[in-house]
Design a protein around this motif. Sequence first.
Motif, PDB file in Angstrom:
ATOM      1  N   ASP A   1      25.582  43.353  14.440  1.00  0.00           N
ATOM      2  CA  ASP A   1      26.688  43.067  15.360  1.00  0.00           C
ATOM      3  C   ASP A   1      27.568  41.932  14.842  1.00  0.00           C
ATOM      4  O   ASP A   1      28.782  41.960  14.979  1.00  0.00           O
ATOM      5  CB  ASP A   1      26.162  42.734  16.754  1.00  0.00           C
ATOM      6  N   LEU A   2      26.964  40.952  14.208  1.00  0.00           N
ATOM      7  CA  LEU A   2      27.727  39.845  13.633  1.00  0.00           C
ATOM      8  C   LEU A   2      28.584  40.322  12.465  1.00  0.00           C
ATOM      9  O   LEU A   2      29.722  39.880  12.298  1.00  0.00           O
ATOM     10  CB  LEU A   2      26.775  38.737  13.181  1.00  0.00           C
ATOM     11  N   ALA A   3      28.053  41.250  11.683  1.00  0.00           N
ATOM     12  CA  ALA A   3      28.803  41.784  10.549  1.00  0.00           C
ATOM     13  C   ALA A   3      30.057  42.520  11.019  1.00  0.00           C
ATOM     14  O   ALA A   3      31.089  42.498  10.339  1.00  0.00           O
ATOM     15  CB  ALA A   3      27.921  42.720   9.722  1.00  0.00           C
ATOM     16  N   ARG A   4      29.996  43.140  12.187  1.00  0.00           N
ATOM     17  CA  ARG A   4      31.175  43.845  12.714  1.00  0.00           C
ATOM     18  C   ARG A   4      32.202  42.890  13.294  1.00  0.00           C
ATOM     19  O   ARG A   4      33.380  43.205  13.326  1.00  0.00           O
ATOM     20  CB  ARG A   4      30.747  44.851  13.787  1.00  0.00           C
TER      21      ARG A   4
ATOM     22  N   ILE B   1      16.203  31.646   5.064  1.00  0.00           N
ATOM     23  CA  ILE B   1      15.510  32.703   4.318  1.00  0.00           C
ATOM     24  C   ILE B   1      16.532  33.583   3.610  1.00  0.00           C
ATOM     25  O   ILE B   1      16.364  33.933   2.442  1.00  0.00           O
ATOM     26  CB  ILE B   1      14.623  33.538   5.264  1.00  0.00           C
ATOM     27  N   MET B   2      17.606  33.940   4.316  1.00  0.00           N
ATOM     28  CA  MET B   2      18.638  34.780   3.728  1.00  0.00           C
ATOM     29  C   MET B   2      19.284  34.097   2.525  1.00  0.00           C
ATOM     30  O   MET B   2      19.503  34.716   1.492  1.00  0.00           O
ATOM     31  CB  MET B   2      19.706  35.108   4.768  1.00  0.00           C
ATOM     32  N   LEU B   3      19.549  32.806   2.633  1.00  0.00           N
ATOM     33  CA  LEU B   3      20.233  32.104   1.552  1.00  0.00           C
ATOM     34  C   LEU B   3      19.330  31.863   0.347  1.00  0.00           C
ATOM     35  O   LEU B   3      19.827  31.564  -0.736  1.00  0.00           O
ATOM     36  CB  LEU B   3      20.806  30.778   2.066  1.00  0.00           C
ATOM     37  N   ARG B   4      18.038  32.023   0.518  1.00  0.00           N
ATOM     38  CA  ARG B   4      17.128  31.892  -0.620  1.00  0.00           C
ATOM     39  C   ARG B   4      17.125  33.133  -1.501  1.00  0.00           C
ATOM     40  O   ARG B   4      16.616  33.091  -2.622  1.00  0.00           O
ATOM     41  CB  ARG B   4      15.714  31.611  -0.139  1.00  0.00           C
ATOM     42  N   ILE B   5      17.683  34.229  -1.012  1.00  0.00           N
ATOM     43  CA  ILE B   5      17.779  35.449  -1.805  1.00  0.00           C
ATOM     44  C   ILE B   5      18.814  35.200  -2.900  1.00  0.00           C
ATOM     45  O   ILE B   5      19.966  34.891  -2.625  1.00  0.00           O
ATOM     46  CB  ILE B   5      18.185  36.653  -0.925  1.00  0.00           C
TER      47      ILE B   5
ATOM     48  N   ALA C   1      23.275  38.332  -4.706  1.00  0.00           N
ATOM     49  CA  ALA C   1      24.257  38.382  -3.620  1.00  0.00           C
ATOM     50  C   ALA C   1      24.289  39.741  -2.929  1.00  0.00           C
ATOM     51  O   ALA C   1      24.481  39.820  -1.716  1.00  0.00           O
ATOM     52  CB  ALA C   1      25.641  38.038  -4.158  1.00  0.00           C
ATOM     53  N   THR C   2      24.084  40.810  -3.683  1.00  0.00           N
ATOM     54  CA  THR C   2      24.069  42.148  -3.089  1.00  0.00           C
ATOM     55  C   THR C   2      22.892  42.287  -2.124  1.00  0.00           C
ATOM     56  O   THR C   2      23.047  42.803  -1.018  1.00  0.00           O
ATOM     57  CB  THR C   2      23.989  43.228  -4.188  1.00  0.00           C
ATOM     58  N   ASP C   3      21.732  41.820  -2.547  1.00  0.00           N
ATOM     59  CA  ASP C   3      20.558  41.864  -1.670  1.00  0.00           C
ATOM     60  C   ASP C   3      20.763  40.983  -0.441  1.00  0.00           C
ATOM     61  O   ASP C   3      20.345  41.340   0.657  1.00  0.00           O
ATOM     62  CB  ASP C   3      19.306  41.414  -2.419  1.00  0.00           C
ATOM     63  N   ARG C   4      21.412  39.844  -0.628  1.00  0.00           N
ATOM     64  CA  ARG C   4      21.692  38.946   0.494  1.00  0.00           C
ATOM     65  C   ARG C   4      22.621  39.611   1.500  1.00  0.00           C
ATOM     66  O   ARG C   4      22.411  39.524   2.709  1.00  0.00           O
ATOM     67  CB  ARG C   4      22.323  37.657  -0.029  1.00  0.00           C
ATOM     68  N   TYR C   5      23.638  40.312   1.009  1.00  0.00           N
ATOM     69  CA  TYR C   5      24.565  41.006   1.896  1.00  0.00           C
ATOM     70  C   TYR C   5      23.854  42.137   2.644  1.00  0.00           C
ATOM     71  O   TYR C   5      24.054  42.309   3.847  1.00  0.00           O
ATOM     72  CB  TYR C   5      25.758  41.548   1.111  1.00  0.00           C
ATOM     73  N   ASN C   6      23.016  42.889   1.946  1.00  0.00           N
ATOM     74  CA  ASN C   6      22.262  43.962   2.604  1.00  0.00           C
ATOM     75  C   ASN C   6      21.311  43.414   3.657  1.00  0.00           C
ATOM     76  O   ASN C   6      21.160  43.997   4.734  1.00  0.00           O
ATOM     77  CB  ASN C   6      21.496  44.785   1.565  1.00  0.00           C
ATOM     78  N   TYR C   7      20.677  42.286   3.381  1.00  0.00           N
ATOM     79  CA  TYR C   7      19.802  41.640   4.357  1.00  0.00           C
ATOM     80  C   TYR C   7      20.618  41.224   5.583  1.00  0.00           C
ATOM     81  O   TYR C   7      20.185  41.410   6.719  1.00  0.00           O
ATOM     82  CB  TYR C   7      19.144  40.416   3.720  1.00  0.00           C
ATOM     83  N   PHE C   8      21.799  40.684   5.356  1.00  0.00           N
ATOM     84  CA  PHE C   8      22.691  40.276   6.441  1.00  0.00           C
ATOM     85  C   PHE C   8      23.059  41.468   7.312  1.00  0.00           C
ATOM     86  O   PHE C   8      23.038  41.378   8.541  1.00  0.00           O
ATOM     87  CB  PHE C   8      23.943  39.623   5.847  1.00  0.00           C
ATOM     88  N   LEU C   9      23.364  42.599   6.693  1.00  0.00           N
ATOM     89  CA  LEU C   9      23.726  43.796   7.458  1.00  0.00           C
ATOM     90  C   LEU C   9      22.567  44.310   8.304  1.00  0.00           C
ATOM     91  O   LEU C   9      22.767  44.767   9.434  1.00  0.00           O
ATOM     92  CB  LEU C   9      24.203  44.909   6.519  1.00  0.00           C
ATOM     93  N   VAL C  10      21.369  44.228   7.785  1.00  0.00           N
ATOM     94  CA  VAL C  10      20.198  44.707   8.518  1.00  0.00           C
ATOM     95  C   VAL C  10      19.836  43.751   9.658  1.00  0.00           C
ATOM     96  O   VAL C  10      19.573  44.190  10.775  1.00  0.00           O
ATOM     97  CB  VAL C  10      18.994  44.876   7.561  1.00  0.00           C
TER      98      VAL C  10
END
Length: 69
Positions: free
Chosen positions: A43-46, A23-27, A30-39
Amino acid sequence: INMYRMLLEIYEEAVVEGAGREIMLRIKNATDRYNYFLVEYPDLARKLTIEQQAQYLQIDRRYLYKIIK
C-alpha cells in the motif's frame, strides 16, 4: 492510564516499523531491496512517488527507474 497505554502502543509500533526498515536497508542488492519493499509495504508503494520511494530505499532515483522498468 489508558492514554499511557495508547502512547506505549504507538511507540512500540514505531519501533517495530523502524526495525523492519533497518532489515530492508541491510539488503545490499537494490533490486532485492525494492522487491522486499513491494512485498512488505504494497500500500505504501502505491501511495509514494518514485522520488519518495527512492529516498525511503536509499537508492538513486535514476537507478530505481531502471529497476522498475
